[in-house]
Design an enzyme around this catalytic site. Structure first.
Site, PDB file in Angstrom:
ATOM      1  N   ASN A 134     -14.141 -18.893  12.546  1.00 34.96           N
ATOM      2  CA  ASN A 134     -14.560 -17.760  11.723  1.00 34.96           C
ATOM      3  C   ASN A 134     -14.033 -18.001  10.314  1.00 34.96           C
ATOM      4  OD1 ASN A 134     -14.910 -15.349  10.366  1.00 34.96           O
ATOM      5  ND2 ASN A 134     -14.140 -14.066  12.029  1.00 34.96           N
ATOM      6  N   GLY A 158      -3.454 -21.740  10.761  1.00 32.22           N
ATOM      7  CA  GLY A 158      -2.522 -20.719  10.276  1.00 32.22           C
ATOM      8  C   GLY A 158      -1.243 -21.283   9.707  1.00 32.22           C
ATOM      9  N   GLU A 159      -0.817 -22.431  10.192  1.00 29.00           N
ATOM     10  CA  GLU A 159       0.403 -23.039   9.670  1.00 29.00           C
ATOM     11  C   GLU A 159       0.087 -24.173   8.698  1.00 29.00           C
ATOM     12  OE1 GLU A 159       2.661 -23.830  13.246  1.00 29.00           O
ATOM     13  OE2 GLU A 159       3.439 -21.789  13.194  1.00 29.00           O
TER      14      GLU A 159
END
Lengths: 742, 321
Positions: A625, A698-699
């Site tokens: 997404n 995310g990291e």
């Protein structure tokens, strides 16, 4: 579903829902304030009393005596629990220090009591009436001095970053000695606090010997086990519910004092109790990212090829704790035949160190990527080209092991073009814009992709509504939405026909949220359950599962077509399955890559650093997404600005605590610090990672950002700072002297 | 938070009398600092006197050609007042450099003057602090002191006054008007309003018990270029490491006050004579006798450089005018 061969074409590849920019489906609940967070469970625990946690006032020693008389007599007080009356407690597998201290104190602000009262204000007022007499003991609080005698220690961060105590490939010492161009530099990174928006919070209720904890936790299955272990009760008597988490960043991977003290308080008070840690408790009561002292040596030929690379890191933790795995990316990021990595762990009596977003890589790359910049300068090479020259498509320690996908070079090349890297002056201190010294910096981003088994249950009801249930958590990342997209894609229904239920330990166990593994693994688990459900549907309809299609809410086979609602029947249909992985992760190295580009301005008068623009180009498999993924990356880039420029838990080495333990003292970036961010995702699928062909972002978005900023500052000023955060005091004295004559 | 009683005062004299009548009473207006400190039990008033109804929320011209800013004028209203912006731009700029929009909407002129230090040891009730508990010692000395004072500090306290507005008021030679419980009024020059810590760091201002601030008065406009330069680790919503409020005249004479370095806005009038000789001469004089810690030694050269920046800005402003 066992995933042990690379994914072929599957229903996800239709990309009718997956891969489309999709606003988060839980957005309206959050913007209207109706998403139930752990401290606000009036719906299920309407008569909860308030618990207030008392933290130890010393870092190490014993409680000589504790006087509760005044507090017990205070208005509204229902119960007070301390180690004296809590019963025998165990310790969670994921905890280093005990969550309820006393009489022994292991660190500052370790919980020593919870006061339960009718209102929060009463509980807090009574807590301040508890008189504790401490016997202080001598503690070890200074990392530099503790590292002098610290032993080698290997470990895993628990979040995918790991390294042995010492690891040698080839002959580093000889190759380094022989290298015509060398760097040997020391870098430091400070302790950092997660400082997520929602504090650690729990509401606890007992029904006989069964405990329900509405809590804020990233890893439900770990949490359930650790609550049981701590309270010495059977795991089947514990239910954890954590449908919404207001940020975690690794600080909520584990059960913390809020949950245990709420449970103990509720037992003592005989009614539900809720506990939130106050902001000033966070740095010293909970976990933090440990400070590191790193040494990097790089030897190169004059052609810019690395012949020797060594990365050593030291950090500290409480007895029994682990090291910050800051060297782990150096095992994989660049080529070079002769390699050395090593970690040392000192014993410190500061609060517990543990995972924070990209543990290992975040501080490791803050050092390594500055070292690469320094080396490029020594070689007279462009830092982008230097990195590209040392790219490797195989694990440099095990050359027969390939990366499943590695587009670092593409990230760097595209980033350089889009950022206007050709306008960068190689010689530092050359560009001015009014009062600002301008510089550009680059860094590589690197973070591993972790495979974790993950299960889900998927059902269809008689209206054709698909419901997914899994103990997976959404920590603000968009998990609800990507799981709904996965189920919609696989079951062939529109997004609004999918209901997603998360974060309940009664649901099938998922990968949880951590180590940027959540998105790929949890959606793969949902995909597996959906595929099983498709088989049940086909079977019920007597269709041959080989040629069935699920599309537009209908199931088709040949010229037969039945609506999903009809296929589900009056009682509905349901299936449970999960993803489990074979040895693909052993055969291939799976990692994610980025090129981070930053432009900064440094005030020529005051040395203040302000970021002007940032770009991240990411290669991280299929982006499930793009809206949610972009949010993850810009949030991580912002955290990278904090790490580079301002975030530091200041240690008082006399008394052993983090002094700046609130958001006035521990500064994180504000809007004015983040003027312009751009994120580009390379079009990539990784069939080795899972049926989703996705990886985490995310990291990755954080990894390398700090180094890029540090390099940009150097390019602006010509002053190299190797100690984070790069605050103005560190380079002020070296900036050109200027004064004003009127 | 300890239980407390509460009343509303309707006139300044009422407020002052109520404060004297009730030991341990505090005035409350915006509450942006006091309420936080009460939650932490750093402030433990037994009685609160709400002064929001005392009608001191206007900015008026004075017969001397200056402005009288009512004690309850919000920071937002003061900073956006057309007269303040035109004639006292340094004050307007100092106010908007502080806190956040939301806080400035609540914070008042008098309350801002009375905000307490942000020393982290003051905020941690486990630590010794002579401000919080006179005689208990100062844990900040020898501790983490990056934000703390470099000049005017004592063996009892190295805290700073954290505000911005007061630094501008100091450079403008404002006076603080008060009323006491017996109805007498006085005007306290800004130079004397905040005190150095000495041996009594818990006594932060010249106010006597019960004394109530009614207004801050600005003398007639000074003209010249007005600059407020605030240096901090992030771009907004942070306390100053160092700030400079300066008013510079076309002929090069000027005045400057420094924030973030002492227990009060720091101004040395005698140093200002050196302004035509340049920023270094002024800074050297202003900071003579500075006793920084290892953590905050950088503030000494930073004052000099920030003053240089402020003077350069004034020079550029003059050129543009």
């Amino acid at each position: 579903m066992k995933f042990d061969t690379p994914a072929g074409t599957n229903p996800i590849d239709q990309l009718k829902v997956v891969g489309r920019p999709t606003p988060r489906i839980d957005g309206p609940l959050k913007t209207s304030g109706t998403a139930p967070y752990a401290y606000e469970r009036h719906d299920v625990a309407p008569n909860a009393a308030y618990g207030y946690v008392v933290g130890a006032g010393i870092a190490k020693g014993r409680i000589r005596s504790i006087d509760l008389a005044e507090a017990k007599a205070a208005p509204g007080v229902l119960a007070i629990v301390t180690a004296d009356n809590a019963g025998k407690l165990g310790k969670g597998r994921m905890n280093t220090a005990r969550l309820l201290g006393g009489p022994e104190i292991e660190h500052y602000h370790q919980a020593v009591a919870v006061v339960v009262a009718e209102t929060f204000e009463q509980a807090r007022a009574a807590a301040n009436l508890i008189r504790i007499d401490y016997a202080r003991a001598k503690g070890r609080f200074d990392l530099d001095s503790a590292l002098k005698a610290a032993p080698l220690k290997g470990d895993s961060s628990g979040e995918g970053s790991s390294a042995p105590p010492i690891d040698r490939v080839g002959d580093f010492d000889a190759a380094f000695a022989a290298a015509p161009v060398k760097l040997d530099a020391r870098y430091t990174t400070p302790d950092q606090s997660h400082m997520m928006m929602e504090p650690h919070a729990s509401t606890a209720a007992w029904d006989g010997d069964r405990l329900t904890l509405w809590t804020s936790n990233q890893m439900i299955a770990w949490g359930k086990g650790d609550v049981a272990r701590t309270l010495n009760i059977p795991a089947e008597n514990v239910r954890l519910v954590s449908p919404y988490v207001g940020g975690g960043f690794g600080g909520k991977l584990f059960v913390r004092a809020d949950a245990i003290m709420a449970a103990l308080g509720a037992k003592a008070a005989g009614r539900p109790v809720k506990v939130a840690l106050t902001r000033p408790m966070m740095p010293n009561n909970t976990t933090h990212r440990p400070a590191t002292v790193q040494r990097i040596r790089i030897g190169c030929g004059r052609d810019g090829r690395i012949t020797a690379i060594a990365h050593e890191s030291g950090s500290g933790d409480l007895p029994g704790g682990g090291p910050e795995t800051a060297v782990s990316q150096t095992k994989l990021l660049y080529a070079g035949a002769n390699r050395l990595t090593a970690m040392r762990l000192a014993v410190l009596d500061l609060p517990e160190g543990n995972a924070m977003r990209a543990p290992g890589e975040a501080p490791g790359l803050m050092a390594l990527e500055v070292a690469m910049d320094e080396m490029a300068e020594k070689l007279g090479m462009d830092p982008v080209e230097f990195r590209i020259r040392n790219d490797t498509q195989v694990d440099p320690e095990k050359p027969d092991r390939k990366f499943s996908q590695r587009q670092l070079v593409e990230c760097l090349r595209l980033g350089a073009t889009r950022f206007g890297w050709d306008r960068r002056q190689a010689k530092p201190g050359q560009v001015r814009d009014g009062q600002w010294l301008i510089g550009m910096g680059v860094a590589a981003g690197f973070r591993n992709n972790l495979l974790m088994k993950s299960a889900a249950r998927v059902g269809i009801d008689r209206k054709g509504v698909v419901t997914v249930a899994t103990d997976m958590t959404d920590i603000g990342t968009g998990t609800y939405t990507i799981i709904a997209q996965t189920a919609a894609e696989t079951m062939g229904v529109p997004l609004d026909k999918v209901v997603v239920l998360l974060g309940d330990s009664d649901f099938p166990a998922s990968a949880g949220s951590g180590g940027q593994w959540g998105a790929n693994n949890s959606t793969a688990g949902v995909y597996a359950a959906c595929m099983k459900l498709r088989e049940s549907v086909a079977q019920r309809l007597g269709f041959n599962s080989g040629d069935v299609t699920f599309e537009g809410g209908k199931v088709r086979s040949g010229n037969r077509s039945v609506s999903l609602a009809e296929a589900a029947g009056e009682n509905g249909l349901s299936a449970e399955d999960g993803i489990e992985y074979g040895d693909l992760a052993k055969r291939y190295q799976q990692s994610t890559f980025a090129g981070h580009f930053v432009e900064v301005g440094v005030d020529r008068w005051t040395g203040e650093v302000r970021v002007r623009r940032m770009l991240a180009v990411c290669a991280a498999g299929r982006i499930l997404n793009p809206i949610a993924a972009r949010s993850q990356v810009i949030g991580a880039m912002t955290m990278g600005v904090g790490a580079a420029l301002m975030e530091e838990l200041a240690v008082d080495t006399r008394f052993g605590f983090f002094v700046n333990h609130d958001l006035a003292g521990y500064e994180v970036p504000v809007h004015a610090d983040i003027p312009h961010q751009e994120v580009i995702f390379l079009d990539e699928t990784d069939p080795i990672s899972s049926p989703m062909k996705a990886k985490g972002v995310g990291e990755l978005g954080l990894c390398g950002v700090g180094g890029a900023i540090a390099n940009a500052i150097y390019n602006a000023t010509g002053v190299r700072i190797r100690d984070y955060p790069i605050t103005l005091d560190k380079h002020l004295a070296k900036l050109a002297a200027i004064q004003t004559q009127v | 938070m300890k239980p407390f009683t509460y009343e509303r005062a309707t006139t300044p004299a009422d407020a002052a009398r109520a404060a004297l009548r009730t030991p341990g009473a505090k005035f409350i207006a915006g509450g942006t600092n006091l309420l936080d400190l009460m939650k932490l039990e750093i402030e433990v008033p037994r009685h609160l006197i709400d002064v929001n109804g005392t009608g001191l929320d206007r900015i008026e011209a004075t017969p001397q050609g200056g402005l009288r800013i009512g004690a309850l004028v919000s920071n937002t209203d003061c900073a956006s007042d057309a007269r303040v912006r035109r004639d006292y731009a340094v004050l307007s700029r100092a106010i908007v450099a502080g806190a956040s929009g939301q806080l400035r909407n609540k914070a008042t002129t008098a309350g801002n003057l009375l905000q307490r230090t942000r020393c982290p040891y003051f905020y941690d009730t486990n630590q010794a602090c002579n401000k919080r508990r006179p005689g208990s010692g100062c844990a900040a000395i020898g501790g983490y002191s990056r934000q703390l004072a470099v000049i005017g500090s004592s063996e009892a306290c190295i805290a700073t006054y954290p505000g911005d507005m007061a630094v501008a008021l100091r450079v403008l030679d404002a006076t603080v008007e008060t009323v006491k419980a017996d109805g007498t009024t006085r005007a306290i020059p800004m130079a004397e309003f905040h005190r150095l810590p000495g041996t009594t760091p818990h006594v932060e201002t010249a106010l006597v018990p019960g004394e109530f601030i009614t207004a801050v008065t600005l003398p007639a406009p000074l003209g010249g270029q007005h600059v407020y330069r605030k240096v901090r680790d992030r771009a907004s919503y942070a306390f100053a490491l160092v700030s400079v409020a300066a008013v510079i005249q076309p002929d090069g004479r000027g005045r400057a006050a420094i924030g973030g370095i002492a227990h009060k806005p720091w101004r040395v009038e005698a140093a200002e004579a050196a302004m035509p000789r340049g920023s270094k001469a002024v800074a050297d004089h202003m900071l003579a006798g500075a006793r920084p810690t290892r953590d905050n030694a950088f503030k000494v050269p930073l004052v000099e450089r920030t003053l240089a920046a402020a003077m350069a800005e004034a020079k550029a402003g003059k050129a543009a005018a």
